[in-house]
Design a protein around this motif. Structure first.
Motif, mmCIF file in Angstrom:
data_model
loop_
_atom_site.group_PDB
_atom_site.id
_atom_site.type_symbol
_atom_site.label_atom_id
_atom_site.label_comp_id
_atom_site.label_asym_id
_atom_site.label_seq_id
_atom_site.Cartn_x
_atom_site.Cartn_y
_atom_site.Cartn_z
ATOM 1 N N VAL A 8 -0.331 -5.809 102.783
ATOM 2 C CA VAL A 8 -1.366 -4.767 102.431
ATOM 3 C C VAL A 8 -1.464 -3.560 103.427
ATOM 4 O O VAL A 8 -1.497 -4.377 104.781
ATOM 5 N N SER A 9 -1.191 -2.445 103.263
ATOM 6 C CA SER A 9 -1.191 -1.475 104.310
ATOM 7 C C SER A 9 -1.772 -0.051 103.824
ATOM 8 O O SER A 9 -2.191 0.097 102.811
ATOM 9 N N SER A 10 -1.870 0.552 104.993
ATOM 10 C CA SER A 10 -2.665 2.141 104.562
ATOM 11 C C SER A 10 -1.511 2.899 104.172
ATOM 12 O O SER A 10 -1.762 3.875 103.685
ATOM 13 N N GLU A 11 -0.477 2.555 104.466
ATOM 14 C CA GLU A 11 1.100 3.222 103.833
ATOM 15 C C GLU A 11 1.681 2.270 103.001
ATOM 16 O O GLU A 11 1.097 1.244 102.427
ATOM 17 N N ASP A 12 2.703 2.711 102.330
ATOM 18 C CA ASP A 12 3.421 2.121 101.232
ATOM 19 C C ASP A 12 4.035 0.903 101.937
ATOM 20 O O ASP A 12 4.602 0.649 103.217
ATOM 21 N N CYS A 13 3.896 -0.419 101.201
ATOM 22 C CA CYS A 13 4.487 -1.672 101.735
ATOM 23 C C CYS A 13 5.523 -2.373 101.511
ATOM 24 O O CYS A 13 5.769 -3.481 101.682
ATOM 25 N N VAL A 14 6.225 -1.597 100.469
ATOM 26 C CA VAL A 14 7.393 -2.336 99.687
ATOM 27 C C VAL A 14 8.369 -2.761 100.440
ATOM 28 O O VAL A 14 9.066 -3.938 100.411
ATOM 29 N N PHE A 15 8.830 -1.879 101.611
ATOM 30 C CA PHE A 15 9.852 -2.463 102.489
ATOM 31 C C PHE A 15 9.457 -3.683 103.156
ATOM 32 O O PHE A 15 10.385 -4.660 103.137
ATOM 33 N N ASP A 16 8.231 -3.888 103.651
ATOM 34 C CA ASP A 16 7.889 -5.042 104.412
ATOM 35 C C ASP A 16 7.744 -6.130 103.271
ATOM 36 O O ASP A 16 8.241 -7.458 103.737
ATOM 37 N N LEU A 17 7.293 -5.820 102.373
ATOM 38 C CA LEU A 17 7.021 -6.978 101.222
ATOM 39 C C LEU A 17 8.408 -7.611 100.840
ATOM 40 O O LEU A 17 8.807 -8.784 100.727
ATOM 41 N N PHE A 18 9.444 -6.604 100.885
ATOM 42 C CA PHE A 18 10.925 -6.866 100.059
ATOM 43 C C PHE A 18 11.520 -7.871 101.248
ATOM 44 O O PHE A 18 12.124 -9.062 100.986
ATOM 45 N N GLY A 33 10.425 -13.290 92.995
ATOM 46 C CA GLY A 33 9.530 -12.117 92.148
ATOM 47 C C GLY A 33 8.662 -11.247 93.244
ATOM 48 O O GLY A 33 8.393 -11.815 94.039
ATOM 49 N N MET A 34 8.142 -10.116 92.606
ATOM 50 C CA MET A 34 7.519 -9.321 93.568
ATOM 51 C C MET A 34 6.842 -8.354 92.532
ATOM 52 O O MET A 34 7.156 -8.035 91.509
ATOM 53 N N VAL A 35 5.561 -8.122 93.108
ATOM 54 C CA VAL A 35 4.689 -7.064 92.221
ATOM 55 C C VAL A 35 3.897 -6.281 93.430
ATOM 56 O O VAL A 35 3.359 -6.870 94.291
ATOM 57 N N VAL A 36 3.769 -4.834 93.161
ATOM 58 C CA VAL A 36 3.072 -4.193 94.049
ATOM 59 C C VAL A 36 1.982 -3.500 93.064
ATOM 60 O O VAL A 36 1.895 -3.335 92.035
ATOM 61 N N TYR A 37 1.023 -3.035 94.162
ATOM 62 C CA TYR A 37 -0.107 -2.179 93.307
ATOM 63 C C TYR A 37 -0.289 -0.818 94.081
ATOM 64 O O TYR A 37 -0.341 -0.994 95.356
ATOM 65 N N GLY A 38 -0.308 0.290 93.326
ATOM 66 C CA GLY A 38 -0.371 1.557 93.864
ATOM 67 C C GLY A 38 -1.346 2.324 92.919
ATOM 68 O O GLY A 38 -1.921 1.955 92.044
ATOM 69 N N GLU A 39 -0.832 3.599 92.918
ATOM 70 C CA GLU A 39 -1.893 4.724 91.969
ATOM 71 C C GLU A 39 -1.363 4.200 90.522
ATOM 72 O O GLU A 39 -2.070 4.611 89.816
ATOM 73 N N MET A 65 9.786 1.212 93.173
ATOM 74 C CA MET A 65 8.533 0.655 93.451
ATOM 75 C C MET A 65 7.821 1.291 94.290
ATOM 76 O O MET A 65 8.469 1.936 95.548
ATOM 77 N N SER A 66 6.460 1.363 94.362
ATOM 78 C CA SER A 66 5.730 1.950 95.643
ATOM 79 C C SER A 66 4.344 1.404 95.385
ATOM 80 O O SER A 66 3.976 1.086 94.337
ATOM 81 N N GLY A 67 3.561 1.033 96.529
ATOM 82 C CA GLY A 67 2.297 0.669 96.419
ATOM 83 C C GLY A 67 1.714 0.231 98.119
ATOM 84 O O GLY A 67 2.529 0.250 98.761
ATOM 85 N N THR A 68 0.551 0.253 98.069
ATOM 86 C CA THR A 68 0.189 -0.141 99.398
ATOM 87 C C THR A 68 -0.312 -1.573 99.524
ATOM 88 O O THR A 68 -0.692 -2.137 100.480
ATOM 89 N N MET A 69 -0.141 -2.307 98.415
ATOM 90 C CA MET A 69 -0.487 -3.859 98.281
ATOM 91 C C MET A 69 0.572 -4.360 97.435
ATOM 92 O O MET A 69 1.089 -3.990 96.736
ATOM 93 N N GLY A 70 1.153 -5.411 98.089
ATOM 94 C CA GLY A 70 1.926 -6.409 97.367
ATOM 95 C C GLY A 70 2.005 -7.801 97.384
ATOM 96 O O GLY A 70 1.801 -8.245 98.595
#
Length: 469
Positions: A8-18, A33-39, A65-70
């Motif tokens: 969970v980040s103040s910016e996009d977190c997809v790279f870290d999550l992956f 599996g992976m799931v992200v939450y964004g706008e 994908m894009s999101g600040t949590m995943g």
């Protein structure tokens, strides 16, 4: 067994999550599996990873994908994370779990008005769906997560994500780890702590048994305090754990060196070389060689580019084939040699017997085998170490059953677990003959536990001596 990762980040977190999920690939080869939450809300992808690595299967997904949590996982069995809509709102959930009382829980939920479960292809209920249903029995998420932890006979650790953040819960006896990493503007939650270090995170905290926290980009807040009783799986150090990780402050690689050192101090054979079965046997062999002064050698090499870990396929024939195909002999280091071979364990015995035959065929004169843990007398009740249908799949139990004429009780097994007893010596000799080893000596339970270096009462030893919490 499986592993999970969340960010969970103040910016996009997809790279870290992956990459955080990918670093858990040594823990499973079934599904990722992976799931992200964004706008745009939740965005999820699940793939079968039996025939291709996680990175390959998800490379296209992360481009979109894009999101600040995943959150995400490497799963050894069920497809996950799941997206759940309930009176708690919509949330994503992934678990590391083994549920022994699945039938009992299913009946209880049906009696409470739950209408149905979706069956997986094998007819089983998805364990993560069961955990979500237990959570949904309570009025709020914290009570629900606590209820799920307390209801499961076995083990369960949880990552649950909604618009507020990521809720992380460690198994109530801490059988599997959950650790938190931190960097500027971000937190992560992981099974293995090495998984976030190259991503810039530093160790922040390790959750205690049964502890529940909520993680946002600004803080990690405890919602339910940890309990006092811990029974973390000792096999995490012996076998499962990646060498670069640590649990409860003890390095996996260092523990394996210490294991090998202690085995060498009790041994009296004088082989020409010491070798480890790749990968987890290698560090134990280095520890043994350093203590004994006998040269360490790599007489066979595992072909890693394409072969997965051999314990993962569910069919025994596939496990045996992969175990045979992935090892390549360096015959110049084997021919005419007396060898001491260390593996992390002997489970069924099939693979190590074939490895030994492979060494004899390559010219070895002697093969002395030293498993890094005691004989496995009980099937694991708490983690998906093996999906065996019977404890008689364990070579030690088969031998004991034969020696005792099928009359095996816990009292009898207690005698066989004692390395000072005549029955233990007889069992070891029978295994040696069946496996065609020159000699066989298992690591002692007390030495193995001392090698971990934490309070012994915090370590689960069920598979070796049947002792429960």
């Amino acid at each position: 067994m499986g592993g999970f990762f969340g960010a969970v980040s103040s910016e996009d977190c997809v790279f870290d999550l992956f990459f955080g999920i990918d670093y858990h690939s040594h823990l499973g080869t079934k599904r990722g599996g992976m799931v992200v939450y964004g706008e745009g809300g939740f965005d999820r992808a699940i793939h079968n990873i039996e025939n291709a690595p996680f990175r390959t299967k998800f490379d296209k997904d992360i481009q979109k994908m894009s999101g600040t949590m995943g959150i995400g996982c490497i799963s050894d069995y069920e497809p996950q994370p799941l997206l759940v809509r309930s009176h708690h709102g919509t949330y994503a959930i992934t678990t590391i779990s083994k549920i022994n009382n699945m039938e009992e829980l299913t009946k209880m939920l049906f009696n409470n008005g739950h209408s149905h479960f979706l069956e997986m292809s094998g007819g089983d209920i998805n364990a993560t769906e069961m955990i979500a249903c237990l959570i949904n029995q309570k009025e709020n998420l914290i009570e629900g997560i606590r209820y799920a932890l307390e209801s499961v006979d076995g083990s369960v650790s949880i990552l649950l994500m909604n618009e507020k953040g990521i809720y992380a819960a460690r198994d109530r006896y801490g059988r599997t780890p959950v650790v938190i990493g931190k960097k500027d503007g971000a937190f992560c939650i992981s099974f293995e702590n090495f998984a976030y270090r190259n991503l810039g995170y530093k160790d922040y905290k390790e959750l205690g048994p049964g502890e529940i926290v909520i993680v946002t980009d600004k803080e990690c807040a405890t919602l339910s305090a940890p309990g006092k009783d811990m029974k973390i799986c000792t096999f995490l150090w012996v076998y499962y754990g990646y060498p670069a990780t640590s649990y409860e402050g003890t390095s996996v690689e260092q523990m394996r060196y210490e294991c090998g050192r202690r085995m060498a101090k009790r041994d009296n054979v004088k082989p020409d070389i010491v070798a480890g079965v790749p990968d987890s046997g290698t560090a134990h062999a280095i520890g043994y060689a350093n203590e004994s002064g006998i040269p360490f050698s790599r007489p066979f090499i595992k072909y890693t580019p394409t072969w997965p870990r051999s314990f993962m396929p569910t069919m025994q024939s596939q496990r045996d084939l992969i175990a045979k195909m992935k090892l390549l002999a360096v015959e110049e280091l084997i021919r005419g040699k007396s060898m001491l071979l260390i593996d992390d364990s002997i489970v069924r015995g099939t693979q190590l017997r074939e490895t030994t035959e492979f060494l004899y065929e390559s010219g070895a004169e002697e093969v002395h085998v030293r498993p890094a843990c005691p004989p496995l007398l009980y099937g694991c009740k708490y983690l998906n170490f093996s999906r065996s249908t019977s404890e008689l799949d364990l070579i030690a139990r088969r031998v004991i059953d034969r020696l005792e004429g099928g009359r095996v009780t816990d009292e009898v097994l207690e005698e066989y677990a004692d390395p000072e007893s005549p029955k233990y010596e007889k069992m070891v000799e029978e295994i040696r003959k069946e496996q065609n080893f020159t000699s066989l000596r298992f690591n002692r339970l007390d030495d193995m536990l001392d090698s971990v270096g934490i309070d012994k009462c915090k370590l689960c030893t069920y598979c070796w001596n049947g002792k429960e919490q």
